[in-house]
Scaffold this motif. Sequence first.
Motif, short mmCIF file in Angstrom:
data_model
loop_
_atom_site.label_atom_id
_atom_site.label_comp_id
_atom_site.label_asym_id
_atom_site.label_seq_id
_atom_site.Cartn_x
_atom_site.Cartn_y
_atom_site.Cartn_z
N SER A 155 0.77 -1.30 0.01
CA SER A 155 0.03 0.02 0.03
C SER A 155 1.31 1.24 0.09
CB SER A 155 -1.01 -0.02 1.04
OG SER A 155 -0.17 0.01 2.44
N CYS A 156 0.29 2.49 -0.11
CA CYS A 156 1.17 3.45 -0.56
C CYS A 156 1.96 3.98 0.88
CB CYS A 156 0.16 4.47 -1.19
SG CYS A 156 -0.63 5.82 -0.05
N GLY A 157 1.13 3.93 2.00
CA GLY A 157 1.86 4.08 3.20
C GLY A 157 1.65 5.68 3.55
N GLY A 158 1.05 6.30 2.59
CA GLY A 158 1.29 7.81 2.88
C GLY A 158 -0.40 8.67 2.83
N CYS A 159 -1.36 7.90 2.34
CA CYS A 159 -2.54 8.23 2.17
C CYS A 159 -3.41 8.20 3.65
CB CYS A 159 -3.43 7.47 1.04
SG CYS A 159 -3.97 5.94 1.74
N ASP A 160 -4.47 8.92 3.70
CA ASP A 160 -5.07 9.04 4.83
C ASP A 160 -5.43 7.61 5.33
OD1 ASP A 160 -5.06 11.74 4.57
OD2 ASP A 160 -7.22 12.00 4.36
N TYR A 161 -6.06 6.64 4.41
CA TYR A 161 -6.56 5.42 4.76
C TYR A 161 -5.03 4.85 5.53
CZ TYR A 161 -10.53 6.02 2.11
OH TYR A 161 -11.88 6.63 1.82
N CYS A 162 -4.09 4.77 4.68
CA CYS A 162 -2.95 4.02 5.33
C CYS A 162 -2.38 4.58 6.56
CB CYS A 162 -1.80 4.30 4.36
SG CYS A 162 -2.04 3.03 2.76
N ARG A 163 -2.61 5.79 6.82
CA ARG A 163 -2.23 6.58 8.06
C ARG A 163 -3.07 6.04 9.22
NH1 ARG A 163 -0.34 11.35 5.15
NH2 ARG A 163 -2.33 12.10 5.52
N LEU A 175 -8.23 -0.10 2.34
CA LEU A 175 -8.87 0.87 1.50
C LEU A 175 -7.86 1.81 0.64
CD1 LEU A 175 -11.63 1.68 3.93
CD2 LEU A 175 -11.62 0.08 2.38
N CYS A 176 -6.57 1.66 0.93
CA CYS A 176 -5.81 2.46 0.12
C CYS A 176 -6.12 2.51 -1.61
CB CYS A 176 -4.22 1.98 0.28
SG CYS A 176 -3.00 2.85 -0.65
N GLY A 177 -5.85 3.48 -2.07
CA GLY A 177 -6.44 3.54 -3.42
C GLY A 177 -5.11 3.29 -4.44
ZN LIG Z 1 -2.51 4.38 0.69
#
Ligand SMILES: [Zn+2]
Length: 340
Positions: A97-105, A111-113
């Motif tokens: 996952s991206c690790g940086g989006c709101d969902y990841c944080r 739910l990461c896009g």
């Molecule tokens: Zn993410």
Amino acid sequence: MILDGPKKPLRPADVPQPVPGPGEVLVRVRACGVCRTDLHVVDGDLAEPKLPLIPGHQVVGTVEAAGPARPGGGEGAPRRGGFAVGQRIGIPWLGGSCGGCDYCREGRENLCGHARYTGYQADGGFAEFCAADERFCFPLPEGYPDLQAAPLLCAGLIGYRALRMAGDAQRIGFYGFGASAHILAQAAKYQGRKIYAFTRPGDAAGQEFARRLGADWAGSSDEPPPEPLQAAIIFAPAGELVPAALRAVARGGTVVCAGIHMSDIPAFPYSILWGERVVRSVANLTRQDGQEFLALAPRAGVRSVVQPYPLEKANEALADLRAGRLTGAAVLVVDPRAAQ
Ligand SMILES: [Zn+2]
Ligand SMILES: [Zn+2]
């Protein structure tokens, strides 16, 4: 085994061994579970696979090699600690996952896009080798032979997420009693809940299987349960089960749709939703789900019932899953020495 395009049979092929990138491990595959999601990818219900693709996202194998260190240690996601060469690990559906989006944080990396899914956007485990981001792999509990461990990795842990979404309901209905439900029934019984198993109408063998695994009641999906349910989890990809399950749950009850794809849900009267009944879906998994479930499974004495197929019979396994001919979970045996 390679998918060239939707609705095409998988094709055996010799491909170069993957080279693990930064922060990845190269895994020598022993066994790989076959999930309904693999079937949705092959059948084109999930429309964005990388092509050609090696499917499979319930991968059990041993670490063969590690790639170079990840520059900067990766963003956001905590490092899980490197695995030792030779260690047995599992590769699940969530491959990154991206690790940086709101969902990841917020701990909702499911739910990461920009997530990457194993056996969908990255090559999976219907192969002798598979490379994966080590931060998303799991150490596997000892005591599970390789074949039995494989279905824990998706059927088990996405099912576990669905069970969590059912809250503390004591009377839970399972619609569709396959790979996921047969594992979750055991976990739910360990938690002291009552399980009501619904199968295709007339599937006496499936109902017997459910009772054997601890279901308190088993019947057909067009029957009402003997008492109102407090929650229901729909594992089968059939939209008509949503109104059926809503009719079976009491006021305040939740209907959880556990699959990644479902046929259209027919219109239904508002009265069966009224009374604060909730319909919700469950998407993917977080690493925390994996850690929790892989700790719970051995404590609860969960055993998976598997139907093994050699790797080259992957199309047969998928056909049996499509036709509902399986008892428990299909697992591809990639290394003939894999422990059954
Ligand atoms: Zn993410
Ligand atoms: Zn799956």
